[in-house]
Design a protein around this motif. Structure first.
Motif, mmCIF file in Angstrom:
data_model
loop_
_atom_site.group_PDB
_atom_site.id
_atom_site.type_symbol
_atom_site.label_atom_id
_atom_site.label_comp_id
_atom_site.label_asym_id
_atom_site.label_seq_id
_atom_site.Cartn_x
_atom_site.Cartn_y
_atom_site.Cartn_z
ATOM 1 N N ALA A 54 41.564 25.395 57.378
ATOM 2 C CA ALA A 54 41.714 25.216 58.822
ATOM 3 C C ALA A 54 40.821 24.114 59.377
ATOM 4 O O ALA A 54 40.969 23.735 60.533
ATOM 5 C CB ALA A 54 41.431 26.530 59.545
ATOM 6 N N THR A 56 37.883 24.204 60.402
ATOM 7 C CA THR A 56 36.941 24.616 61.433
ATOM 8 C C THR A 56 35.514 24.497 60.914
ATOM 9 O O THR A 56 35.218 24.964 59.828
ATOM 10 C CB THR A 56 37.210 26.071 61.864
ATOM 11 O OG1 THR A 56 38.565 26.196 62.270
ATOM 12 C CG2 THR A 56 36.313 26.474 63.007
ATOM 13 N N CYS A 62 33.877 30.926 67.579
ATOM 14 C CA CYS A 62 35.177 31.451 68.010
ATOM 15 C C CYS A 62 35.776 32.476 67.051
ATOM 16 O O CYS A 62 36.784 33.107 67.395
ATOM 17 C CB CYS A 62 36.167 30.299 68.198
ATOM 18 S SG CYS A 62 36.454 29.305 66.708
ATOM 19 N N GLU A 63 35.204 32.663 65.872
ATOM 20 C CA GLU A 63 35.786 33.567 64.877
ATOM 21 C C GLU A 63 35.357 35.005 65.169
ATOM 22 O O GLU A 63 34.232 35.403 64.892
ATOM 23 C CB GLU A 63 35.331 33.159 63.468
ATOM 24 C CG GLU A 63 35.684 31.729 63.104
ATOM 25 C CD GLU A 63 34.564 30.741 63.445
ATOM 26 O OE1 GLU A 63 34.511 29.675 62.820
ATOM 27 O OE2 GLU A 63 33.748 31.042 64.335
ATOM 28 N N HIS A 115 35.731 25.064 70.721
ATOM 29 C CA HIS A 115 36.072 26.308 70.030
ATOM 30 C C HIS A 115 36.298 27.395 71.085
ATOM 31 O O HIS A 115 35.427 27.652 71.919
ATOM 32 C CB HIS A 115 34.950 26.728 69.083
ATOM 33 C CG HIS A 115 34.930 25.942 67.813
ATOM 34 N ND1 HIS A 115 34.241 26.369 66.689
ATOM 35 C CD2 HIS A 115 35.506 24.769 67.474
ATOM 36 C CE1 HIS A 115 34.398 25.485 65.712
ATOM 37 N NE2 HIS A 115 35.149 24.497 66.174
ATOM 38 N N ASP A 180 35.802 19.915 64.530
ATOM 39 C CA ASP A 180 36.873 19.914 63.539
ATOM 40 C C ASP A 180 36.383 19.060 62.385
ATOM 41 O O ASP A 180 35.923 17.927 62.588
ATOM 42 C CB ASP A 180 38.154 19.324 64.133
ATOM 43 C CG ASP A 180 39.225 19.103 63.081
ATOM 44 O OD1 ASP A 180 39.741 20.101 62.553
ATOM 45 O OD2 ASP A 180 39.536 17.938 62.779
ATOM 46 N N LYS A 285 40.226 24.516 69.149
ATOM 47 C CA LYS A 285 40.514 25.497 68.105
ATOM 48 C C LYS A 285 40.427 26.866 68.766
ATOM 49 O O LYS A 285 39.367 27.251 69.248
ATOM 50 C CB LYS A 285 39.519 25.363 66.947
ATOM 51 C CG LYS A 285 39.709 24.074 66.147
ATOM 52 C CD LYS A 285 38.743 24.010 64.975
ATOM 53 C CE LYS A 285 39.012 22.779 64.126
ATOM 54 N NZ LYS A 285 40.269 22.854 63.381
ATOM 55 N N TYR A 287 40.981 30.909 68.466
ATOM 56 C CA TYR A 287 41.092 32.042 67.547
ATOM 57 C C TYR A 287 41.389 33.323 68.321
ATOM 58 O O TYR A 287 40.819 33.579 69.382
ATOM 59 C CB TYR A 287 39.797 32.229 66.755
ATOM 60 C CG TYR A 287 39.698 31.357 65.526
ATOM 61 C CD1 TYR A 287 39.512 31.906 64.266
ATOM 62 C CD2 TYR A 287 39.799 29.969 65.616
ATOM 63 C CE1 TYR A 287 39.432 31.116 63.132
ATOM 64 C CE2 TYR A 287 39.718 29.166 64.492
ATOM 65 C CZ TYR A 287 39.531 29.747 63.247
ATOM 66 O OH TYR A 287 39.460 28.963 62.129
ATOM 67 N N HIS A 301 45.084 31.514 64.541
ATOM 68 C CA HIS A 301 44.433 30.486 65.349
ATOM 69 C C HIS A 301 45.336 29.271 65.515
ATOM 70 O O HIS A 301 46.114 28.918 64.626
ATOM 71 C CB HIS A 301 43.077 30.080 64.762
ATOM 72 C CG HIS A 301 43.057 29.848 63.281
ATOM 73 N ND1 HIS A 301 43.186 28.601 62.708
ATOM 74 C CD2 HIS A 301 42.909 30.708 62.249
ATOM 75 C CE1 HIS A 301 43.116 28.696 61.387
ATOM 76 N NE2 HIS A 301 42.957 29.977 61.085
ATOM 77 N N ASP A 303 45.041 25.390 66.179
ATOM 78 C CA ASP A 303 43.962 24.412 66.016
ATOM 79 C C ASP A 303 44.394 22.971 66.200
ATOM 80 O O ASP A 303 45.451 22.559 65.708
ATOM 81 C CB ASP A 303 43.391 24.491 64.583
ATOM 82 C CG ASP A 303 42.621 25.764 64.321
ATOM 83 O OD1 ASP A 303 42.542 26.592 65.235
ATOM 84 O OD2 ASP A 303 42.116 25.920 63.196
ATOM 85 N N THR A 304 43.518 22.218 66.824
ATOM 86 C CA THR A 304 43.578 20.764 66.728
ATOM 87 C C THR A 304 43.041 20.354 65.368
ATOM 88 O O THR A 304 42.008 20.853 64.928
ATOM 89 C CB THR A 304 42.711 20.112 67.827
ATOM 90 O OG1 THR A 304 43.262 20.435 69.097
ATOM 91 C CG2 THR A 304 42.654 18.603 67.661
ATOM 92 N N ARG A 305 43.738 19.471 64.666
ATOM 93 C CA ARG A 305 43.293 18.939 63.383
ATOM 94 C C ARG A 305 43.316 17.419 63.424
ATOM 95 O O ARG A 305 44.272 16.825 63.912
ATOM 96 C CB ARG A 305 44.212 19.392 62.234
ATOM 97 C CG ARG A 305 44.211 20.879 61.938
ATOM 98 C CD ARG A 305 42.848 21.427 61.602
ATOM 99 N NE ARG A 305 42.081 20.559 60.754
ATOM 100 C CZ ARG A 305 42.158 20.529 59.420
ATOM 101 N NH1 ARG A 305 42.976 21.341 58.803
ATOM 102 N NH2 ARG A 305 41.407 19.714 58.731
#
Length: 492
Positions: A54, A56, A62-63, A115, A180, A285, A287, A301, A303-305
């Motif tokens: 991911a 992250t 954020c997890e 996040h 990221d 990102k 979650y 989640h 996410d921006t990557r």
């Protein structure tokens, strides 16, 4: 290759862990010879590959699985703070390498990405309030924002709020200074650096056996997969950083410390879009909470990557199961890993994790439309035609003996070291790559305790927070976050 040749360090596996350990050793002991063996044609192609994880920067911002609700309803920040402390060690080391020119411009591997957490329903909102209360005074979680206002959430990231039922109870948190990380790019840069410092990188080479010699070294059998040429090499120290392939090699080594350990493989898929209109509306990102029985790595989640300079959105993961321990390995990995010493713990894990089995079966049965429905819980306007399904990397969770339960399934990483410190290996997964630096420092401390005092000044130069904690010192935490953000060109 001379079969009698002896090198100081052999790193098995071309992922972020071997790259980080090689980078540290090449600076702490520049006179040591280092050799890397990777069975694939390039490094960073399994779990470290950008599309196999991911990305992250796991700092527990954020997890939610790092702060589970206790049976009495309380929520503790201890694990989240510990993981953030570890991430800061990695971040400090990366900043040092950037400042010395060992790593290129930081935007090539790390970028700012807020996040966020996002939950629905009264019970989850109540949990999120408890989480915020536990974290709001923590120095490593600055500027933690909380809202139940859908309009405010729309300001943070429009895709979560667009066409959502305004009567639905929702809540979100945000820390704008999240990151990221393209761990594939970072891994390649680290290997380039240690190669320039004298390390030998051998791709398309698979270590098939390793055996302890009478003189204390390890004899490794190596197969060149292009042509099948066999060779041998002796090593004074071996690190098995082969991801899902580590368990088999550690078992072959014969060290007693691996007894009782098994592996539970979990595969995954993501939905990905590069639609510029969508990408422009979601720069974070985000979650949520895991389903009942879901493994922590399956927390949904959106996410921006940023990979190879291109921005995309990723949603998932959708967990699955195959007996393979690596994305490119064999279906016999799981059955061939079973030994008398780990059979009992593995059976106990199977008997006591019915929720996980039920969850995985459900994930395996899910069709594409059901996967899209899961995405629409985050993004109500998601259209099937905008998203493609990609296969992520394999993760092998640790199963091990437990004095009380017989066997447990452990979510996290486990460092295995031989009694004499000449061999070490890493099992497990998340938070993994984000905490590579502190994990490898642990390997060094376990395997070279007599050298740590000599290495300490250099370690403190490279990692100012080495041997300290930031969470108990607000001024030090603020200074570290600001300094690394400046060097890595991140938002403070």
């Amino acid at each position: 290759m001379n079969s009698a040749e002896t090198v100081d360090v052999v790193l098995i596996g071309g992922g972020i862990m071997s790259a980080t350990l090689g980078s540290l050793i090449s600076r702490l002991q520049p006179d040591w010879s280092i050799r890397v063996y990777e069975r694939l044609g390039e490094v960073a192609q399994e779990s470290s590959n950008a599309w196999n994880n991911a990305g992250t920067g796991h700092a527990a911002l954020c997890e939610l699985n790092y702060m589970p609700e206790n049976p009495d309803g309380s929520v503790s920040a201890a694990k989240a703070v510990s993981i953030n402390e570890q991430f800061q060690i990695s971040r400090q080391y990366w900043a040092y390498l950037v400042s010395t020119g060992a790593l290129p411009e930081p935007h090539n591997f790390i970028n700012t990405a807020p996040h966020m957490t996002f939950v629905r329903g009264a019970a989850n909102i109540e949990y999120l309030k408890k989480r915020v209360a536990a974290l709001k005074d923590q120095p490593l979680f600055p500027d933690l924002e909380y809202t139940e206002d859908l309009e405010r959430i729309a300001e943070w990231t429009p895709l979560l709020a667009k066409k959502r039922n305004p009567k639905q109870k929702v809540a979100a948190t945000r820390i704008v200074s999240g990151t990221d990380v393209d761990f594939g790019a970072l891994t390649k840069y680290l290997f380039t650096d240690i190669s320039e410092r004298g390390a030998e990188i051998h791709t398309n080479h698979q270590v098939t056996r390793l055996k302890r010699q009478k003189d204390g070294t390890w004899r490794l059998r190596v197969k060149h997969l292009v042509g099948g040429t066999p060779s041998t090499v002796n090593a004074r120290f071996v690190f098995v950083g082969a991801g899902g392939g580590a368990l088999a090699l550690l078992q072959h080594s014969g060290i007693s410390e691996i007894e009782g350990f098994g592996g539970f493989p979990i595969s995954g898929q993501f939905l990905r879009t590069t639609n510029p209109k969508l990408v422009a509306q979601h720069q974070a990102k985000v979650y949520g909470k895991a389903a009942v029985g879901a493994p922590p790595m399956s927390v949904p989640h959106l996410d921006t990557r940023v990979v190879d300079g291109e921005t995309a959105l990723l949603f998932g993961p959708y967990a699955g199961f195959t007996p393979k321990f690596l994305k490119t390995s064999t279906w016999f990995d799981l059955p061939f890993s079973i030994r008398l010493h780990n059979l009992g713990p593995m059976i106990q894990v199977g008997l006591k994790n019915f929720d996980l089995v039920k969850y995985l079966v459900g994930e395996l049965m899910a069709n594409r439309e059901k996967k899209m429905q899961a995405l629409r819980e985050f993004m109500p306007t998601a259209k099937t035609e905008d998203w493609e399904l990609i296969t992520a990397g394999q993760r092998v969770q640790v199963m091990k003996k437990d004095p009380e339960k017989g066997g447990i399934l452990q979510f996290g990483t486990e460092v295995i070291t031989g009694a004499d410190g000449t061999i070490a290996g890493l099992l497990g997964a998340s938070p993994g790559a984000s905490t590579a630096a502190p994990i490898m420092l642990d390997v060094l401390a376990r395997c070279f305790p007599d050298r740590m005092a000599e290495w300490e000044p250099k370690l403190r130069e490279m990692i100012p927070g080495y041997g300290t904690t930031l969470s108990g010192d607000p001024a030090a935490a603020e200074a570290s976050l600001a300094e690394t953000a400046k060097t890595l060109q991140l938002q403070a």
